[in-house]
Design an enzyme around this catalytic site. Sequence first.
Site, PDB file in Angstrom:
ATOM      1  N   CYS A   1     -11.042  -5.899   1.901  1.00 32.83           N
ATOM      2  CA  CYS A   1     -11.995  -6.561   1.010  1.00 32.83           C
ATOM      3  C   CYS A   1     -12.501  -5.585  -0.047  1.00 32.83           C
ATOM      4  O   CYS A   1     -12.816  -4.440   0.247  1.00 32.83           O
ATOM      5  CB  CYS A   1     -13.200  -7.134   1.743  1.00 32.83           C
ATOM      6  SG  CYS A   1     -12.793  -8.361   2.971  1.00 32.83           S
TER       7      CYS A   1
ATOM      8  N   ARG B   1      -7.183  -4.026  -1.937  1.00 25.96           N
ATOM      9  CA  ARG B   1      -7.944  -4.025  -0.687  1.00 25.96           C
ATOM     10  C   ARG B   1      -7.871  -5.369   0.047  1.00 25.96           C
ATOM     11  O   ARG B   1      -8.382  -5.516   1.153  1.00 25.96           O
ATOM     12  CB  ARG B   1      -9.417  -3.695  -0.969  1.00 25.96           C
ATOM     13  CG  ARG B   1      -9.618  -2.348  -1.611  1.00 25.96           C
ATOM     14  CD  ARG B   1     -11.069  -2.122  -1.943  1.00 25.96           C
ATOM     15  NE  ARG B   1     -11.877  -1.984  -0.756  1.00 25.96           N
ATOM     16  CZ  ARG B   1     -12.089  -0.847  -0.117  1.00 25.96           C
ATOM     17  NH1 ARG B   1     -11.567   0.258  -0.559  1.00 25.96           N
ATOM     18  NH2 ARG B   1     -12.840  -0.822   0.959  1.00 25.96           N
TER      19      ARG B   1
ATOM     20  N   TRP C   1      -9.787  -9.814   2.387  1.00 25.71           N
ATOM     21  CA  TRP C   1      -8.727  -9.675   3.398  1.00 25.71           C
ATOM     22  C   TRP C   1      -9.321 -10.307   4.650  1.00 25.71           C
ATOM     23  O   TRP C   1     -10.283  -9.797   5.204  1.00 25.71           O
ATOM     24  CB  TRP C   1      -8.403  -8.198   3.609  1.00 25.71           C
ATOM     25  CG  TRP C   1      -7.232  -7.978   4.514  1.00 25.71           C
ATOM     26  CD1 TRP C   1      -5.923  -7.963   4.148  1.00 25.71           C
ATOM     27  CD2 TRP C   1      -7.255  -7.718   5.925  1.00 25.71           C
ATOM     28  NE1 TRP C   1      -5.132  -7.725   5.239  1.00 25.71           N
ATOM     29  CE2 TRP C   1      -5.915  -7.568   6.347  1.00 25.71           C
ATOM     30  CE3 TRP C   1      -8.274  -7.605   6.879  1.00 25.71           C
ATOM     31  CZ2 TRP C   1      -5.574  -7.304   7.670  1.00 25.71           C
ATOM     32  CZ3 TRP C   1      -7.926  -7.346   8.194  1.00 25.71           C
ATOM     33  CH2 TRP C   1      -6.584  -7.194   8.578  1.00 25.71           C
TER      34      TRP C   1
ATOM     35  N   ASN D   1     -18.009  -6.609   2.920  1.00 20.53           N
ATOM     36  CA  ASN D   1     -16.775  -5.961   3.402  1.00 20.53           C
ATOM     37  C   ASN D   1     -17.112  -5.355   4.757  1.00 20.53           C
ATOM     38  O   ASN D   1     -18.039  -4.562   4.849  1.00 20.53           O
ATOM     39  CB  ASN D   1     -16.358  -4.890   2.369  1.00 20.53           C
ATOM     40  CG  ASN D   1     -15.325  -3.907   2.894  1.00 20.53           C
ATOM     41  OD1 ASN D   1     -15.275  -2.777   2.446  1.00 20.53           O
ATOM     42  ND2 ASN D   1     -14.502  -4.308   3.813  1.00 20.53           N
ATOM     43  N   GLY D   2     -16.370  -5.749   5.799  1.00 20.14           N
ATOM     44  CA  GLY D   2     -16.652  -5.207   7.134  1.00 20.14           C
ATOM     45  C   GLY D   2     -16.681  -6.323   8.149  1.00 20.14           C
ATOM     46  O   GLY D   2     -16.209  -7.434   7.887  1.00 20.14           O
TER      47      GLY D   2
ATOM     48  N   GLU E   1       9.219   6.200   8.759  1.00 22.13           N
ATOM     49  CA  GLU E   1       8.562   5.867   7.497  1.00 22.13           C
ATOM     50  C   GLU E   1       9.449   4.947   6.649  1.00 22.13           C
ATOM     51  O   GLU E   1       8.960   4.004   6.030  1.00 22.13           O
ATOM     52  CB  GLU E   1       8.206   7.168   6.758  1.00 22.13           C
ATOM     53  CG  GLU E   1       7.597   7.022   5.379  1.00 22.13           C
ATOM     54  CD  GLU E   1       6.287   6.235   5.339  1.00 22.13           C
ATOM     55  OE1 GLU E   1       5.711   5.920   6.399  1.00 22.13           O
ATOM     56  OE2 GLU E   1       5.850   5.910   4.211  1.00 22.13           O
TER      57      GLU E   1
ATOM     58  N   LYS F   1       8.357   1.244   5.441  1.00 22.16           N
ATOM     59  CA  LYS F   1       8.349   0.823   4.024  1.00 22.16           C
ATOM     60  C   LYS F   1       9.078  -0.502   3.866  1.00 22.16           C
ATOM     61  O   LYS F   1       8.606  -1.407   3.189  1.00 22.16           O
ATOM     62  CB  LYS F   1       9.030   1.860   3.128  1.00 22.16           C
ATOM     63  CG  LYS F   1       8.303   3.137   2.833  1.00 22.16           C
ATOM     64  CD  LYS F   1       7.066   3.009   1.998  1.00 22.16           C
ATOM     65  CE  LYS F   1       5.888   2.650   2.825  1.00 22.16           C
ATOM     66  NZ  LYS F   1       4.992   3.575   3.322  1.00 22.16           N
TER      67      LYS F   1
ATOM     68  N   GLU G   1       7.152  -3.466   5.507  1.00 20.86           N
ATOM     69  CA  GLU G   1       5.892  -3.752   4.793  1.00 20.86           C
ATOM     70  C   GLU G   1       6.111  -4.622   3.559  1.00 20.86           C
ATOM     71  O   GLU G   1       5.362  -5.556   3.319  1.00 20.86           O
ATOM     72  CB  GLU G   1       5.254  -2.438   4.297  1.00 20.86           C
ATOM     73  CG  GLU G   1       4.418  -1.708   5.308  1.00 20.86           C
ATOM     74  CD  GLU G   1       3.839  -0.427   4.730  1.00 20.86           C
ATOM     75  OE1 GLU G   1       2.659  -0.166   4.954  1.00 20.86           O
ATOM     76  OE2 GLU G   1       4.564   0.346   4.059  1.00 20.86           O
TER      77      GLU G   1
ATOM     78  N   HIS H   1      20.144   4.526  24.055  1.00 22.95           N
ATOM     79  CA  HIS H   1      19.324   3.995  25.158  1.00 22.95           C
ATOM     80  C   HIS H   1      18.765   2.611  24.823  1.00 22.95           C
ATOM     81  O   HIS H   1      17.760   2.199  25.383  1.00 22.95           O
ATOM     82  CB  HIS H   1      18.185   4.969  25.468  1.00 22.95           C
ATOM     83  CG  HIS H   1      18.689   6.322  25.888  1.00 22.95           C
ATOM     84  ND1 HIS H   1      19.365   6.528  27.057  1.00 22.95           N
ATOM     85  CD2 HIS H   1      18.643   7.510  25.253  1.00 22.95           C
ATOM     86  CE1 HIS H   1      19.708   7.803  27.141  1.00 22.95           C
ATOM     87  NE2 HIS H   1      19.283   8.424  26.056  1.00 22.95           N
TER      88      HIS H   1
ATOM     89  N   LYS I   1      -4.690  -2.150   1.677  1.00 24.30           N
ATOM     90  CA  LYS I   1      -4.521  -0.706   1.519  1.00 24.30           C
ATOM     91  C   LYS I   1      -5.523   0.074   2.346  1.00 24.30           C
ATOM     92  O   LYS I   1      -5.235   1.147   2.857  1.00 24.30           O
ATOM     93  CB  LYS I   1      -4.688  -0.367   0.039  1.00 24.30           C
ATOM     94  CG  LYS I   1      -4.513   1.081  -0.281  1.00 24.30           C
ATOM     95  CD  LYS I   1      -3.242   1.297  -1.042  1.00 24.30           C
ATOM     96  CE  LYS I   1      -2.846   2.736  -1.120  1.00 24.30           C
ATOM     97  NZ  LYS I   1      -1.587   2.985  -0.424  1.00 24.30           N
TER      98      LYS I   1
END
Length: 613
Positions: free
Chosen positions: A2, A27, A73, A99-100, A486, A490, A493, A509, A608
């Site tokens: 947010c 955000r 968000w 926000n929170g 990573e 990427k 995402e 395995h 983010k």
Amino acid sequence: MCGIVGYIGNRKVYPLLIKGLKRLEYRGYDSAGVAILNGGLEVFKKQGKVSELEDFVAAAKPHGTVGIGHTRWATHGEPNDANAHPHQSSNGDLAIIHNGIIENYSALKQDLLNKGHVFQSETDSEVLIHFIEEIQKMHDCDLEEAVRLALTKVVGAYAIIVISKQDPHQLIAARKGSPLVIGIGKDKNEFFIASDATPIIEYTNEVVYLNDNEIALLTQNELKIKSIEDVPTTPYIQILDMELQSIEKGGYDYFMLKEIFEQPNSIRDAMRGRLLARKNHVQLGGIHKYLQNLIDAPRIIIIGCGTSWHAGLVAEYIIEDVARIPVEVEYASEFRYRNPVINKGDAVIAISQSGETADTLAALELAKSHGATIYGVCNVVGSSIARASHEGAYIHAGPEIGVASTKAFTAQVVVLSLMGLMLAKHRKTISEHQLSEILLELERIPEKVEKALKSNAQIEYIADIFKDARNFLYLGRGYNFPVALEGALKLKEISYIHAEGYPAAEMKHGPIALIDEEMPVVVIATRDSSYDKIVSNIQEVKARKGKVIAIVSEGDTLIPTMVDHVIEVPMTHEMLMPLLSVIPLQLLSYHIALMRGCNVDQPRNLAKSVTVE
Ligand code: G6P
């Protein structure tokens, strides 16, 4: 998680809020809304991106010079118009953006329902504004006092701004756990307030970071701050060091692509003044008072989330390799809830691009309470994690706006490499010769990244071949194992393709069962101490008809004879290879996502800065 923005002054507030929300959209982008004081209180909110709010508001052309805006968000309640912020009190006089998370919202809500309040949304935030309204009624007090009293009863995290039709010349803001920055207008007759400095920077560089448990009262000419216990504090004004161009796309289609291509410079910035190759020396100015604690630490615990956690894994390999200190890398979210053993004297490195990730912050506080010394490795200056750490080193990557982290990863790895080498030198676990070899090589990394970026067109071609794949496997060994993780992160995402990163030797395995002619396997097979082993792993994949895209060192003649596609990166010291081998993986995910029609900068469901648990 947010974004919130507010303004009080003489400017037309609506376009200012919209511009600010676009800057904060990284955000969260589930819904957006504004509330504007203009004689009355006008509220507009809409599910979707800020541009959808703009279309919705277009005809109304709201006037007014005081207002607030929010980009969401979703946490409590699905993304729809009703759950979008701002939320209003029962009588419609008050509006809040938040926000929170208000953790005790359901008990508060029940109480308010019993008192006759009717709610329009499923959000915790709406409960808070009704609660403030109720307190103001009960105590017959001014709005600031009602906000303060309400917050003494609230459990959870918040950054809020509240406005009222009855007091149209003020904004009330407060924070606990979620960031808020106040910008002071050049002529001291206007104030900006936002989740970060990006909506503020084009108007002023004088800012005040609100601290946890502080409430700010902003009128057109005055900023007053007090603690939640009602004790006034003096605002501490800081000068922002940020250029407007650093938060704009500068000719690129997407921030992510811009940020990938910025890496030669961001890496230079991360080592500037710290890497003294001629003197065979490393200095991190931010770590001096607690330097000895780090050198003597019996153990280093690294905490982080997402990409920062991957940078932490690279750091584990480096620090153990050169400085010989045992390192553990922990997901911050697991660490904080699993009763970990933390001893006095342990050093904790908290890695976070945003410096606001709630889990990392909470894990840090836990470690601190057990007597560990905390070293923050953050990008955002003045962020909560940077401030909660004993000492630290900023990565100086500049604002990273694309939700998928790219340049922050490489800058983190640079700073963590410098940290490892600094420790190795102090602990005499590295020879002068070895140190000089690595430092000189580190100095050459920016130009080698530039070279790696030249494969962009070739990577675009490969992306086109594999863009419709449903799964991807990424394999790497040693220093390239975290890079495999990573690369897979990427891809998932931003393109929504399922991808897994694995240590190449672990493939046998389990993941090997997935391999058939449909399965693209990205193997990071640069020349290093496990080269021969990874060549065998490639053969294992090829024997099962997997399609191999290999990231190889420049001039490799063996692997190209075995695989379907090769992408070369320059040679470097094994320890520094993640800084180069990650580049083609960033570009591959970018091109695949673009070709699949995905919004690269704002992937679905992600944000983010994750300021909720
Ligand atoms: C989110 C972002 C990731 C990031 C992670 C940790 O999930 O989308 O890109 O790696 O948070 O964020 P931090 O700011 O703590 O590095």
